[in-house]
Design a protein around this motif. Structure first.
Motif, PDB file in Angstrom:
ATOM      1  N   GLU A  41      31.907  38.015  -9.915  1.00  0.00           N
ATOM      2  CA  GLU A  41      32.943  37.887 -10.949  1.00  0.00           C
ATOM      3  C   GLU A  41      32.483  36.919 -12.039  1.00  0.00           C
ATOM      4  O   GLU A  41      32.093  35.779 -11.755  1.00  0.00           O
ATOM      5  CB  GLU A  41      34.236  37.385 -10.296  1.00  0.00           C
ATOM      6  CG  GLU A  41      35.234  36.741 -11.228  1.00  0.00           C
ATOM      7  CD  GLU A  41      35.872  37.710 -12.204  1.00  0.00           C
ATOM      8  OE1 GLU A  41      35.953  37.359 -13.394  1.00  0.00           O
ATOM      9  OE2 GLU A  41      36.295  38.806 -11.782  1.00  0.00           O
ATOM     10  N   PRO A  42      32.492  37.345 -13.323  1.00  0.00           N
ATOM     11  CA  PRO A  42      32.008  36.472 -14.400  1.00  0.00           C
ATOM     12  C   PRO A  42      32.714  35.124 -14.485  1.00  0.00           C
ATOM     13  O   PRO A  42      32.100  34.120 -14.856  1.00  0.00           O
ATOM     14  CB  PRO A  42      32.256  37.311 -15.663  1.00  0.00           C
ATOM     15  CG  PRO A  42      32.229  38.727 -15.183  1.00  0.00           C
ATOM     16  CD  PRO A  42      32.833  38.693 -13.820  1.00  0.00           C
ATOM     17  N   SER A  43      34.008  35.085 -14.143  1.00  0.00           N
ATOM     18  CA  SER A  43      34.737  33.814 -14.276  1.00  0.00           C
ATOM     19  C   SER A  43      34.271  32.766 -13.265  1.00  0.00           C
ATOM     20  O   SER A  43      34.648  31.595 -13.366  1.00  0.00           O
ATOM     21  CB  SER A  43      36.241  34.035 -14.141  1.00  0.00           C
ATOM     22  OG  SER A  43      36.593  34.458 -12.844  1.00  0.00           O
ATOM     23  N   ARG A  44      33.435  33.170 -12.309  1.00  0.00           N
ATOM     24  CA  ARG A  44      32.809  32.173 -11.433  1.00  0.00           C
ATOM     25  C   ARG A  44      31.896  31.234 -12.219  1.00  0.00           C
ATOM     26  O   ARG A  44      31.556  30.149 -11.741  1.00  0.00           O
ATOM     27  CB  ARG A  44      31.976  32.860 -10.346  1.00  0.00           C
ATOM     28  CG  ARG A  44      32.764  33.540  -9.227  1.00  0.00           C
ATOM     29  CD  ARG A  44      31.817  34.093  -8.175  1.00  0.00           C
ATOM     30  NE  ARG A  44      32.503  34.750  -7.074  1.00  0.00           N
ATOM     31  CZ  ARG A  44      32.980  34.132  -5.995  1.00  0.00           C
ATOM     32  NH1 ARG A  44      32.838  32.817  -5.898  1.00  0.00           N
ATOM     33  NH2 ARG A  44      33.589  34.809  -5.036  1.00  0.00           N
ATOM     34  N   LEU A  48      34.709  24.888 -16.988  1.00  0.00           N
ATOM     35  CA  LEU A  48      34.464  23.693 -16.182  1.00  0.00           C
ATOM     36  C   LEU A  48      34.701  23.954 -14.703  1.00  0.00           C
ATOM     37  O   LEU A  48      35.514  24.800 -14.320  1.00  0.00           O
ATOM     38  CB  LEU A  48      35.369  22.554 -16.663  1.00  0.00           C
ATOM     39  CG  LEU A  48      35.159  22.118 -18.119  1.00  0.00           C
ATOM     40  CD1 LEU A  48      36.154  21.045 -18.501  1.00  0.00           C
ATOM     41  CD2 LEU A  48      33.725  21.635 -18.340  1.00  0.00           C
ATOM     42  N   SER A  49      33.990  23.187 -13.875  1.00  0.00           N
ATOM     43  CA  SER A  49      34.064  23.338 -12.423  1.00  0.00           C
ATOM     44  C   SER A  49      34.498  22.041 -11.761  1.00  0.00           C
ATOM     45  O   SER A  49      34.274  20.942 -12.277  1.00  0.00           O
ATOM     46  CB  SER A  49      32.699  23.746 -11.854  1.00  0.00           C
ATOM     47  OG  SER A  49      32.262  24.971 -12.380  1.00  0.00           O
ATOM     48  N   THR A  50      35.118  22.175 -10.595  1.00  0.00           N
ATOM     49  CA  THR A  50      35.352  21.047  -9.698  1.00  0.00           C
ATOM     50  C   THR A  50      34.998  21.512  -8.292  1.00  0.00           C
ATOM     51  O   THR A  50      35.331  22.628  -7.893  1.00  0.00           O
ATOM     52  CB  THR A  50      36.812  20.573  -9.719  1.00  0.00           C
ATOM     53  OG1 THR A  50      37.683  21.659  -9.357  1.00  0.00           O
ATOM     54  CG2 THR A  50      37.205  20.066 -11.108  1.00  0.00           C
ATOM     55  N   ASN A  51      34.295  20.658  -7.562  1.00  0.00           N
ATOM     56  CA  ASN A  51      33.898  20.966  -6.185  1.00  0.00           C
ATOM     57  C   ASN A  51      33.218  22.323  -6.060  1.00  0.00           C
ATOM     58  O   ASN A  51      33.465  23.084  -5.112  1.00  0.00           O
ATOM     59  CB  ASN A  51      35.113  20.895  -5.255  1.00  0.00           C
ATOM     60  CG  ASN A  51      35.667  19.483  -5.152  1.00  0.00           C
ATOM     61  OD1 ASN A  51      34.920  18.512  -5.148  1.00  0.00           O
ATOM     62  ND2 ASN A  51      36.981  19.374  -5.089  1.00  0.00           N
ATOM     63  N   VAL A  55      37.369  26.227 -12.572  1.00  0.00           N
ATOM     64  CA  VAL A  55      38.838  26.181 -12.576  1.00  0.00           C
ATOM     65  C   VAL A  55      39.404  27.570 -12.835  1.00  0.00           C
ATOM     66  O   VAL A  55      40.394  27.987 -12.225  1.00  0.00           O
ATOM     67  CB  VAL A  55      39.323  25.171 -13.639  1.00  0.00           C
ATOM     68  CG1 VAL A  55      40.836  25.215 -13.773  1.00  0.00           C
ATOM     69  CG2 VAL A  55      38.853  23.758 -13.268  1.00  0.00           C
ATOM     70  N   TRP A  56      38.775  28.305 -13.741  1.00  0.00           N
ATOM     71  CA  TRP A  56      39.222  29.664 -14.067  1.00  0.00           C
ATOM     72  C   TRP A  56      39.204  30.539 -12.817  1.00  0.00           C
ATOM     73  O   TRP A  56      40.193  31.203 -12.485  1.00  0.00           O
ATOM     74  CB  TRP A  56      38.331  30.246 -15.167  1.00  0.00           C
ATOM     75  CG  TRP A  56      38.687  31.628 -15.641  1.00  0.00           C
ATOM     76  CD1 TRP A  56      39.512  32.536 -15.033  1.00  0.00           C
ATOM     77  CD2 TRP A  56      38.230  32.268 -16.837  1.00  0.00           C
ATOM     78  NE1 TRP A  56      39.590  33.701 -15.768  1.00  0.00           N
ATOM     79  CE2 TRP A  56      38.812  33.558 -16.871  1.00  0.00           C
ATOM     80  CE3 TRP A  56      37.371  31.884 -17.865  1.00  0.00           C
ATOM     81  CZ2 TRP A  56      38.562  34.460 -17.909  1.00  0.00           C
ATOM     82  CZ3 TRP A  56      37.127  32.786 -18.903  1.00  0.00           C
ATOM     83  CH2 TRP A  56      37.723  34.056 -18.926  1.00  0.00           C
ATOM     84  N   PHE A  57      38.073  30.550 -12.099  1.00  0.00           N
ATOM     85  CA  PHE A  57      37.969  31.416 -10.926  1.00  0.00           C
ATOM     86  C   PHE A  57      38.970  31.004  -9.850  1.00  0.00           C
ATOM     87  O   PHE A  57      39.641  31.853  -9.253  1.00  0.00           O
ATOM     88  CB  PHE A  57      36.547  31.383 -10.359  1.00  0.00           C
ATOM     89  CG  PHE A  57      36.383  32.269  -9.155  1.00  0.00           C
ATOM     90  CD1 PHE A  57      36.214  33.634  -9.301  1.00  0.00           C
ATOM     91  CD2 PHE A  57      36.428  31.735  -7.871  1.00  0.00           C
ATOM     92  CE1 PHE A  57      36.088  34.468  -8.193  1.00  0.00           C
ATOM     93  CE2 PHE A  57      36.298  32.557  -6.749  1.00  0.00           C
ATOM     94  CZ  PHE A  57      36.134  33.927  -6.916  1.00  0.00           C
ATOM     95  N   ARG A  58      39.074  29.707  -9.596  1.00  0.00           N
ATOM     96  CA  ARG A  58      39.978  29.245  -8.544  1.00  0.00           C
ATOM     97  C   ARG A  58      41.415  29.677  -8.831  1.00  0.00           C
ATOM     98  O   ARG A  58      42.163  30.046  -7.914  1.00  0.00           O
ATOM     99  CB  ARG A  58      39.906  27.725  -8.421  1.00  0.00           C
ATOM    100  CG  ARG A  58      40.814  27.151  -7.329  1.00  0.00           C
ATOM    101  CD  ARG A  58      40.690  25.636  -7.223  1.00  0.00           C
ATOM    102  NE  ARG A  58      39.354  25.248  -6.819  1.00  0.00           N
ATOM    103  CZ  ARG A  58      38.504  24.573  -7.587  1.00  0.00           C
ATOM    104  NH1 ARG A  58      38.857  24.227  -8.817  1.00  0.00           N
ATOM    105  NH2 ARG A  58      37.311  24.255  -7.151  1.00  0.00           N
TER     106      ARG A  58
END
Length: 371
Positions: A41-44, A48-51, A55-58
């Motif tokens: 999935e591209p939104s992976r 920005l990311s956390t852990n 954030v988008w994918f989560r």
């Protein structure tokens, strides 16, 4: 939960389809995300990311199961058909014609699973002259006339703050899927739902179509109620450079505000149609609200029956205790902030699962279940 027992295959990417299936997962549906081989999935990988997760994918894939499939391979096809035969809903958002070329279009799936509710989301629909035209949200909003309505005080169009074409297509698709599932309880048959982002936007313009349908002319946003023509439905700058809005143009709100400000003599301007007739009132409000800070105006409006709000940042909005009280923000086990579900049932409430899947995390689990 409302959708316990409903099995969903999600082949869609980015925002409209994943948000549709997220809302279903929040209320009990078993959503299997079919991710393309490679990066998935591209939104992976966007934003920005956390852990270790964006954030988008989560916030679009929590509570789902992930399986990678190459639909162009014999192995991928075999796996797909194993899943499709048992699915209740299939969601795809490829360009029109792609699923048929892959051999997994509606007619092919219907042949082995007549009860399938097959939802196709695209920019311009499966038919029509724009059918094969590539587009994401911004281009669709522009073609729908909405970017032109989003006019700033400088008279120029501004970038939309919300992906409205994505959002409305997702909600339209959710409504259609649930209708088709209900109808299936009576007929035993599914259906093919063709949702266009453009159609979904056009359907939500009743408040804006007066000039178009009644006078055959283009809108003049700054002279109309929804975009600045009404003094009581407008943005005003404060002394500290922050902004407030008046958000209710009913005369009763204008009367309450003007009486409190000692200028009831201006009330007749609030009774005028949006446009030049209300300019004296807009001038008064601009001159008045610039004299205090946003916080001072918040305190002044407290307890008054007037539609008012401070213009907040998204960070400030999510920090509002009222948002937390409605369950619209919470934390997963790792402490990541997660957006809640807006569908609040008294009976069988949703139970969102905060965990988003790793890429292909559930392949073994899914195949064991089906074997």
């Amino acid at each position: 939960m409302k959708l316990d027992g409903v099995k969903v295959l999600d082949l869609s990417l980015f925002l409209p389809g994943p948000m549709l299936t997220l809302m279903m997962a929040d209320h009990g549906a078993d959503v299997i995300k079919i991710e393309p081989v490679g990066e998935g999935e591209p939104s992976r990988h966007i934003g920005l990311s956390t852990n270790g997760q964006t954030v988008w994918f989560r916030n679009t894939h929590r509570g789902k199961r992930s399986v990678q499939l190459d639909l162009k391979s014999a192995q991928g096809q075999a796996a797909f058909w194993t899943l499709a035969k048992e699915a209740d809903v299939l969601v795809e958002a490829f360009r029109p014609g792609v699923v048929d070329r892959l051999g997994v279009g509606y007619e092919a799936v219907k042949a082995v699973n007549p009860g399938i509710v097959y939802c196709s989301i695209s920019a311009f629909g499966q038919t029509g002259p724009y059918r094969d035209r590539p587009a994401h949200d911004l281009a669709v909003e522009a073609l729908a006339g909405l970017v032109a309505l989003n006019e700033g005080q400088d008279g120029k169009p501004a970038m939309p703050g919300l992906m409205a074409a994505d959002a409305l297509a997702s909600l339209t698709a959710l409504s259609g899927v649930l209708m088709a599932l209900y109808r299936r309880t009576q007929t035993g048959l599914g259906d093919h739902l063709d949702v266009a982002m453009l159609d979904s936007l056009m359907a939500w313009t009743p408040n804006a179509t007066g000039p178009v349908f009644a006078q055959d002319r283009a809108n003049v946003p700054k002279a109309e109620r929804s975009w600045g023509g009404a003094a009581m439905f407008n943005l005003y700058e404060c002394r500290d450079g922050r902004w407030i809005v008046l958000g209710g143009s009913e005369v009763k709100f204008a009367a309450a505000l003007l009486e409190a400000l000692g200028r009831s003599d201006l009330l007749d301007h609030a009774r005028q149609p949006p446009g030049p007739g209300q300019e004296p009132l807009r001038v008064f409000f601009r001159e008045t609200f610039i004299t205090r800070t946003q916080a001072e105006w918040e305190a002044w409006f407290e307890g008054r029956d007037i539609c008012f709000a401070p213009v907040r940042t998204l960070k400030e909005a999510f920090a509002d205790p009222a948002v937390a009280a409605r369950g619209m923000i919470w934390r997963d086990a790792a402490g990541n902030a997660v957006v809640g579900t807006p569908l609040l049932f008294r009976q069988e409430p949703g139970r969102p699962d905060p965990k988003a899947p790793g890429l292909d995390e559930h392949a073994g689990q899914v195949w064991r279940t089906l074997s």
